[in-house]
Each structure stands twice: as structure tokens, then as C-alpha cells.
Design a protein around this motif. Structure first.
Motif, PDB file in Angstrom:
ATOM      1  N   PRO A 149       1.574 -34.155  69.179  1.00 22.40           N
ATOM      2  CA  PRO A 149       3.017 -34.365  68.596  1.00 22.40           C
ATOM      3  C   PRO A 149       3.468 -33.032  68.126  1.00 22.40           C
ATOM      4  N   THR A 150       2.818 -32.038  68.382  1.00 26.73           N
ATOM      5  CA  THR A 150       3.356 -30.571  68.070  1.00 26.73           C
ATOM      6  C   THR A 150       2.280 -29.764  68.955  1.00 26.73           C
ATOM      7  N   GLU A 151       2.827 -28.497  69.114  1.00 27.77           N
ATOM      8  CA  GLU A 151       1.981 -27.503  69.792  1.00 27.77           C
ATOM      9  C   GLU A 151       1.454 -26.367  68.714  1.00 27.77           C
ATOM     10  N   ASN A 152       2.027 -26.395  67.699  1.00 25.92           N
ATOM     11  CA  ASN A 152       2.038 -25.773  66.472  1.00 25.92           C
ATOM     12  C   ASN A 152       0.649 -26.105  65.743  1.00 25.92           C
ATOM     13  N   LEU A 153      -0.393 -25.219  65.801  1.00 24.20           N
ATOM     14  CA  LEU A 153      -1.599 -25.516  65.035  1.00 24.20           C
ATOM     15  C   LEU A 153      -1.470 -25.358  63.474  1.00 24.20           C
ATOM     16  N   LEU A 154      -0.579 -24.663  62.986  1.00 23.04           N
ATOM     17  CA  LEU A 154      -0.509 -24.561  61.379  1.00 23.04           C
ATOM     18  C   LEU A 154      -0.030 -25.855  61.137  1.00 23.04           C
ATOM     19  N   ALA A 155       1.061 -26.523  61.705  1.00 22.11           N
ATOM     20  CA  ALA A 155       1.906 -27.595  61.421  1.00 22.11           C
ATOM     21  C   ALA A 155       0.588 -28.890  61.748  1.00 22.11           C
ATOM     22  N   TYR A 156      -0.047 -28.791  62.462  1.00 24.84           N
ATOM     23  CA  TYR A 156      -0.993 -29.705  62.948  1.00 24.84           C
ATOM     24  C   TYR A 156      -1.977 -29.833  61.856  1.00 24.84           C
ATOM     25  N   ASP A 157      -2.596 -28.455  61.269  1.00 18.09           N
ATOM     26  CA  ASP A 157      -3.492 -28.596  60.291  1.00 18.09           C
ATOM     27  C   ASP A 157      -3.010 -29.170  59.075  1.00 18.09           C
ATOM     28  N   TYR A 158      -1.691 -28.763  58.738  1.00 26.42           N
ATOM     29  CA  TYR A 158      -1.012 -29.539  57.236  1.00 26.42           C
ATOM     30  C   TYR A 158      -1.022 -31.080  57.573  1.00 26.42           C
ATOM     31  N   TYR A 159      -0.637 -31.501  58.835  1.00 29.57           N
ATOM     32  CA  TYR A 159      -0.525 -32.759  58.882  1.00 29.57           C
ATOM     33  C   TYR A 159      -1.896 -33.458  58.794  1.00 29.57           C
ATOM     34  N   LEU A 160      -3.051 -32.875  59.372  1.00 30.23           N
ATOM     35  CA  LEU A 160      -4.308 -33.653  59.340  1.00 30.23           C
ATOM     36  C   LEU A 160      -4.739 -33.511  57.594  1.00 30.23           C
ATOM     37  N   ARG A 161      -4.479 -32.666  56.914  1.00 29.47           N
ATOM     38  CA  ARG A 161      -4.769 -32.620  55.646  1.00 29.47           C
ATOM     39  C   ARG A 161      -4.209 -33.434  54.898  1.00 29.47           C
ATOM     40  N   GLY A 162      -2.798 -33.509  55.221  1.00 30.50           N
ATOM     41  CA  GLY A 162      -2.050 -34.824  54.623  1.00 30.50           C
ATOM     42  C   GLY A 162      -2.738 -36.222  54.774  1.00 30.50           C
ATOM     43  N   MET A 163      -3.079 -36.325  56.288  1.00 29.49           N
ATOM     44  CA  MET A 163      -3.783 -37.799  56.462  1.00 29.49           C
ATOM     45  C   MET A 163      -4.904 -37.879  55.753  1.00 29.49           C
ATOM     46  N   ALA A 164      -5.813 -36.863  55.564  1.00 30.74           N
ATOM     47  CA  ALA A 164      -7.056 -36.808  54.841  1.00 30.74           C
ATOM     48  C   ALA A 164      -6.912 -37.239  53.384  1.00 30.74           C
ATOM     49  N   LYS A 165      -5.737 -36.735  52.577  1.00 35.08           N
ATOM     50  CA  LYS A 165      -5.338 -37.224  51.349  1.00 35.08           C
ATOM     51  C   LYS A 165      -4.896 -38.534  51.178  1.00 35.08           C
ATOM     52  N   HIS A 166      -4.208 -39.010  52.342  1.00 36.54           N
ATOM     53  CA  HIS A 166      -3.330 -40.378  52.352  1.00 36.54           C
ATOM     54  C   HIS A 166      -4.273 -41.462  52.297  1.00 36.54           C
ATOM     55  N   ASP A 167      -5.560 -41.438  52.588  1.00 34.97           N
ATOM     56  CA  ASP A 167      -6.544 -42.454  52.304  1.00 34.97           C
ATOM     57  C   ASP A 167      -6.770 -42.794  50.980  1.00 34.97           C
ATOM     58  N   PHE A 168      -6.615 -41.804  49.850  1.00 39.39           N
ATOM     59  CA  PHE A 168      -6.994 -42.032  48.533  1.00 39.39           C
ATOM     60  C   PHE A 168      -5.789 -42.780  47.858  1.00 39.39           C
ATOM     61  N   GLU A 169      -6.234 -43.980  47.119  1.00 31.12           N
ATOM     62  CA  GLU A 169      -5.246 -44.652  46.505  1.00 31.12           C
ATOM     63  C   GLU A 169      -5.078 -44.372  45.247  1.00 31.12           C
ATOM     64  N   SER A 170      -4.317 -43.178  44.860  1.00 29.12           N
ATOM     65  CA  SER A 170      -3.892 -42.611  43.482  1.00 29.12           C
ATOM     66  C   SER A 170      -2.622 -42.018  43.777  1.00 29.12           C
ATOM     67  N   MET A 171      -1.884 -41.787  42.528  1.00 28.81           N
ATOM     68  CA  MET A 171      -0.544 -41.204  42.638  1.00 28.81           C
ATOM     69  C   MET A 171      -0.608 -39.881  42.788  1.00 28.81           C
ATOM     70  N   ALA A 172      -1.820 -39.215  42.402  1.00 35.75           N
ATOM     71  CA  ALA A 172      -1.856 -37.408  42.517  1.00 35.75           C
ATOM     72  C   ALA A 172      -2.166 -37.630  43.935  1.00 35.75           C
ATOM     73  N   ALA A 173      -3.127 -38.203  44.647  1.00 36.79           N
ATOM     74  CA  ALA A 173      -3.321 -38.122  46.106  1.00 36.79           C
ATOM     75  C   ALA A 173      -2.115 -38.300  46.905  1.00 36.79           C
ATOM     76  N   ASN A 174      -1.346 -39.405  46.509  1.00 35.11           N
ATOM     77  CA  ASN A 174      -0.173 -39.436  47.393  1.00 35.11           C
ATOM     78  C   ASN A 174       0.969 -38.479  47.076  1.00 35.11           C
ATOM     79  N   GLN A 175       1.007 -37.742  46.087  1.00 35.10           N
ATOM     80  CA  GLN A 175       1.904 -36.589  45.795  1.00 35.10           C
ATOM     81  C   GLN A 175       1.224 -35.225  46.708  1.00 35.10           C
ATOM     82  N   GLU A 176       0.221 -35.358  46.721  1.00 32.63           N
ATOM     83  CA  GLU A 176      -0.409 -34.279  47.424  1.00 32.63           C
ATOM     84  C   GLU A 176      -0.346 -34.335  49.133  1.00 32.63           C
ATOM     85  N   ALA A 177      -0.305 -35.473  49.467  1.00 33.24           N
ATOM     86  CA  ALA A 177      -0.299 -35.980  51.022  1.00 33.24           C
ATOM     87  C   ALA A 177       1.356 -35.861  51.235  1.00 33.24           C
TER      88      ALA A 177
END
Length: 585
Positions: A330-358
């Protein structure tokens, strides 16, 4: 003085069968006398002979069902398969709205025996399994499955851990499919071209790097799923094996796959290493193994080499363009990819705070790479969660932001299933652009028919569009691709049955979904509304109490903020059920 002797309690290990008629309240409401006569006839012509023939006994009748005991789990399941098949034969000419269908639950446990009743957790588990089975279905516990596997001509679908009402520990359940019963050929078959990518072991010194290993597995899974001839189990089901020592044969049986990919990720200093092994679940033979190492900027190339190795081991000849398409990132930019992966990791947590961080992390990914379509799609999906769970604070502004992100996702992601399906669903649920949503989500499923989450969202979209039959077809696809983590699918099934007028099934599926994700309001509303229309006021009122606990201000007047029905009659039916359940005006 003669002391009172303790009363002897008779106990024994038994196979317990619980069964009842699906949609019984609706059937009785439509025609009491005809329904009563049909049920009685089926008990005499189909149920009782099968139970007697298999050495069981009906302990008691329960109005619309019965409780039976067997000395053998094998015979209990055989009896259930036998009478369910006979009932289908006897009711084949009946109309859909008058057809009698039984739901069956079977468990093996140590129970207390009385002449006309049995008691204990063994009985309760059977009854709870019956309550979540589909109409005409048979669900058994893992204790029963251990006794019957390999001994009867039936197919078993692992439905994963089930949290059953008033049962302290989760119970693993299996759905029994009669191999003699013809089924629609729509679902992918479990053949040699099927694979599950199990969680890679994180060998990094920093436990915080877990998201990296998970992200690599996610990318490899998505790349493999783009090969149309390859059936790929969803990441969520594969990840139920995290941290466990697995028997690949068992994994193959439980997920219905021929191959599994296992591996590890190590990041140390300026080097990253990905190792993988492809294993045949039938023979346990290692078909391929590879270890690839390089600097972090070569991570995409390392992942591509793992994917190519796996595919090359399964298929002797592949078009080079298909490999290129599967490995397109989806991207060749490793920094963008890293942010995306971190968002996916937060996304699995069912809380408003985790949602905001994702959401924050997805926006950071977009800032780095403004053309990253999947990040727009997942950011829009964050807003879907916020709306569904009542987390929106400024609904007008947030809805506008979500709609803008969704349009960006579908326009940028012409072949990106994540962008098309997540963005498309947000257009329906938040902006009520139902036709556009269907177009984009169908395009996403065409791009990746192995995307389990897309099938789940497709089921919800069809609910909102007023197409419950199509919704249930999407549910079936989603469950097959993601059998061990069907969260979200249960809620969609509940609403589909609700729109079809089967309030008993709707209530059962909604209750299951409430156990999947307790704060999710939509299944709780379905539970309250279906019980309200079925005339079961106590559970209906309890459902409304739960709704108001999670969203105190919800009422009939603002219900449209939660339920995105396209058709006025569907919303009116939903409102009527919640009104009967006691939701304030």
C-alpha cells in the motif's frame, strides 16, 4: 436414636441433548393449533423413533422442545443428525413462514439423575448450546466432540470459544454438518489450496515490537489472499493460536486448511530477520523453509520473498503478474507503514482511548503518505466504531470528517480491499450513501474475496439496505473464512433474522454477539427489540436497561443516530420492538 441417613444422589456421565423449535413464539402467534399439531407429529414421526433407536430416552418435554439422555455421545449425535434429516424431508413442502425446524445442543457431562429429570452443568451447557444454534442446526461441546470425532459420518465446524449464559467458563463449540445434506456450493471448499498463517514468534528484545511481527503476518496473509485459487483463513482466527504449542494436524482440522505457515521475526540493531516454514497439515511434511535478513528499509522485500516462497511451494506454475499484484504494497514509505501498523495494533482494543489513539496514528500515516488509501479507510472505520458505540462528541463535525476520509479511501484505493470496504461501509453507516457503499464494497470483495472482515461488513450493509437474505449469505462466507473469531458477524445475523421476522433466532444471535463485545449497542438493541416483538417482556426490558446503561440519552426520537436503516418500514419495525421493550420516546 436413629440418625437420618444422607440422601443418596445418583450421578452418571451422560450425553445430554437439549432441543427446541426455532421461532416457536412466532409460529404459535400465526397459527396455534396448526403449529401444535405439526410439532406433535414431528416428535412422533421423526424425533422419538431416532432417539429410541440410538439407545436414548426423552427425560422430559419442555413445551416447544425436549431434554434427552444418552449413554453414548456418538449415538446422541447420530440421533440428532437422523431426526433433523427426517424433519427436513417431512417439511420440505411447507412454506418458510410455517416450517418447523429444531435447534439441538449436545454435551457430555457428569449429571444428577432423577426419574423424570436431570440436573447439573452438563445439562445447562447443552441447553445453552441449543439456544445459539441456527434453525435446523446441531451444536456440540468440545467434550462431546472428543468422543465422536472420527466415529460418525459428519463434518464438524469449529465455532470457537463461546461464553454461555450462567456458565462460568467459556465452552468450545462445534457445529455438526450432515455430509448427506446438500448445501449451496457458494462457500470455498477445504482442499489442497488452503492455508492459515499462524502468529509469528516475536524474537525482538523489546516486547513493544510485537506489533511489527503481527503487521508482517497481516501483510503476508493479505498478499496470499489475493491469489484467487488460494483459500486463506482470516488473521483473527489464525491468531487464536498465539502463544500455544500447536499440533499442525489439529490446526488443519480446526481451520479446515491443508497448509500452515509458521515463522518468527527478529529485529536487532539495524537488521531485521524474517524466517518462515510451510507445513502440510496432513503429513506434517515441511514443504518450504526460508530465512531472509536485511536492514529495516528492505522489510517489504523480505516479506515479498516469504510470500513468493510459500506460493512457489504450493503451485508449480504461476503467472509472474499475479505474484507482482499480490506483493504490491500500500505504500513504499516505511515511516507511513510503521504508523499504519501501530494504528492496527491499537485498533483491536475496544475502548474510546484506544480508538482515539488508532485514529491519531492513521492520521500520522496519512500525513507522511497522503496517498495511503488503506489508512484513510481505517481512519473512517474508527469513526464507524465511535458512532456505533456512542463515542461521538461532536457528531456533525465528526460525521463530516468520517465522510471525507471515506471518499478519499474509495477514490485512492481502486484495488485496495481494506480501503474500499472500510471506506465504503463508512459511507453507508455514517453518510447513508447506500448505493455508493454497495458499489465500492463489491469492488473490494472482487479485489480480495478472502477478506473476512469485508464479508462481515457486507452483511451489515445488506442489513441496512433491507436485504436480509443476502446478509445471511455474507455471514456464511465470513464465518467460513474466520471460524474462530466471528465477532461482528453474530450481530449482523441477529438483524438479518429480525428483518425476516424470526425473533427467536434474532434474540439468540444478538445474545451471542453481546457476549462477543458487551459495549456494542446494536446487538443489545436487537436483543431488546426481538424479545419485545416476541412478547417476552422481561428479557426485552433487561435489554433496554443495558442499552440505557451504555447510552443514557438514547430514545425513540434519536434512534436513527444508531440504526442506519434505509427502508422506513425496517426502522418502524425496529422502533416498535424497542418501544415495546420500554425505550423512552
Amino acid at each position: 436414636m436413629v440418625q437420618d441417613r444422607p440422601i443418596r444422589v445418583e450421578r452418571r456421565l451422560s450425553a445430554i441433548m437439549a432441543a427446541d423449535v426455532a421461532g416457536y413464539s412466532r409460529l404459535m402467534h400465526n397459527d396455534e393449533e396448526a403449529t401444535h399439531a405439526k410439532v406433535a407429529a414431528l416428535l412422533i414421526d421423526a424425533v422419538t423413533p431416532a432417539i429410541a433407536e440410538r439407545g436414548g430416552r426423552i427425560v422430559k418435554n419442555t413445551g416447544d422442545g425436549f431434554l434427552a439422555e444418552f449413554p453414548s455421545a456418538v449415538e446422541a449425535v447420530r440421533a440428532a443428525v437422523q431426526f433433523q434429516a427426517r424433519i427436513r424431508e417431512l417439511t420440505v413442502d411447507d412454506s418458510e413462514d410455517s416450517r418447523i425446524m429444531f435447534r439441538v445442543g449436545i454435551n457430555v457431562g457428569d449429571v444428577i439423575i432423577e426419574p423424570h429429570d436431570v440436573f447439573g452443568d452438563g445439562v445447562n451447557i447443552a441447553a445453552r448450546l441449543e439456544s445459539i444454534a441456527e434453525a435446523g442446526g446441531i451444536w456440540i461441546s468440545s467434550s462431546a466432540y472428543d468422543h465422536v470425532q472420527g466415529k460418525i459420518q459428519a463434518e464438524f465446524v469449529d465455532m470457537g470459544e463461546q461464553s454461555l449464559k450462567n456458565i462460568e467458563r467459556p465452552v468450545r463449540a462445534f457445529r455438526v454438518l450432515d455430509v448427506a445434506m446438500p448445501r449451496k456450493p457458494a462457500l470455498p471448499r477445504r482442499d489442497k489450496s488452503s492455508i492459515a498463517v499462524l502468529p509469528f514468534q516475536n524474537l525482538c528484545a523489546d516486547a513493544e515490537q510485537e506489533y511489527l511481527a503481527d503487521g508482517i503476518v497481516e501483510d503476508i496473509t493479505m498478499a496470499l489472499s489475493l491469489f484467487r485459487w488460494l483459500f486463506v483463513i482470516a488473521r483473527n482466527s489464525s491468531f487464536t493460536y498465539r502463544g500455544r504449542t500447536v499440533d499442525v494436524r489439529q490446526v488443519g482440522r480446526e481451520l479446515g486448511v491443508r497448509y500452515v505457515l509458521v515463522g518468527s521475526v527478529r529485529k536487532a540493531g539495524n537488521r531485521i530477520r524474517i524466517a518462515g516454514q510451510l507445513i502440510d497439515t496432513e503429513t506434517r511434511a515441511h514443504l518450504w523453509a526460508g530465512r531472509f535478513e536485511g536492514p529495516p528499509e528492505d522489510m517489504f522485500d523480505l516479506q515479498d520473498r516469504v510470500t513468493e516462497g510459500v506460493v512457489g511451494a504450493i503451485a508449480s506454475k504461476l503467472q509472474i503478474e499475479e505474484i507482482k499484484r499480490a506483493n504490491r504494497k500500500p505504500t513504499e514509505n516505511l515511516l507511513a507503514y510503521d504508523y499504519y501498523l501501530r494504528g492496527m495494533a491499537k485498533h483491536d482494543f475496544e475502548s474510546m482511548a484506544a480508538n482515539q489513539e488508532a485514529l491519531r496514528l492513521y492520521r500520522k500515516a496519512i500525513d507522511v503518505d497522503p496517498k495511503l488509501a488503506c489508512a484513510y479507510g481505517m481512519a473512517a472505520w474508527c469513526y464507524v466504531h465511535r458512532k456505533a458505540r456512542g463515542w461521538m462528541i461532536e457528531s456533525v463535525r465528526e460525521s463530516a470528517e468520517a465522510t471525507s476520509l471515506a471518499w478519499k479511501a474509495v477514490h485512492l484505493g481502486s484495488e485496495d480491499s481494506v480501503a474500499l470496504c472500510m471506506g465504503g461501509y463508512a459511507l453507508a453507516f455514517i453518510a447513508h450513501e447506500f448505493d455508493a457503499a454497495a458499489t465500492f464494497m463489491d469492488r473490494g470483495l472482487e479485489a480480495n474475496p478472502n477478506h473476512a472482515s469485508a464479508w462481515t461488513l457486507g452483511a451489515w450493509l445488506r442489513v441496512w439496505r433491507g436485504e436480509p437474505d443476502v446478509a445471511l449469505e455474507h455471514v456464511a462466507h465470513a464465518v467460513r473464512l474466520n471460524p474462530r473469531d466471528p465477532a461482528g458477524v453474530h450481530g449482523a445475523a441477529a438483524y438479518a433474522h429480525f428483518l425476516l421476522g424470526d425473533y427467536d433466532s434474532a434474540s439468540a444471535w444478538a445474545e451471542t454477539s453481546m457476549r462477543d463485545s458487551p459495549p456494542f449497542l446494536l446487538p443489545i438493541c436487537a436483543y431488546a427489540a426481538s424479545n419485545g416483538l416476541a412478547g417476552r417482556l422481561e428479557p426485552a426490558q433487561h435489554g433496554v436497561e443495558l442499552v440505557l446503561k451504555h447510552r443514557p440519552g438514547l430514545s425513540i426520537s434519536n434512534l436513527k443516530d444508531l440504526a442506519s436503516f434505509r427502508r422506513g418500514e425496517d426502522f418502524a419495525l425496529f422502533s416498535a420492538g424497542l418501544r415495546k421493550a420500554g425505550l423512552p420516546e
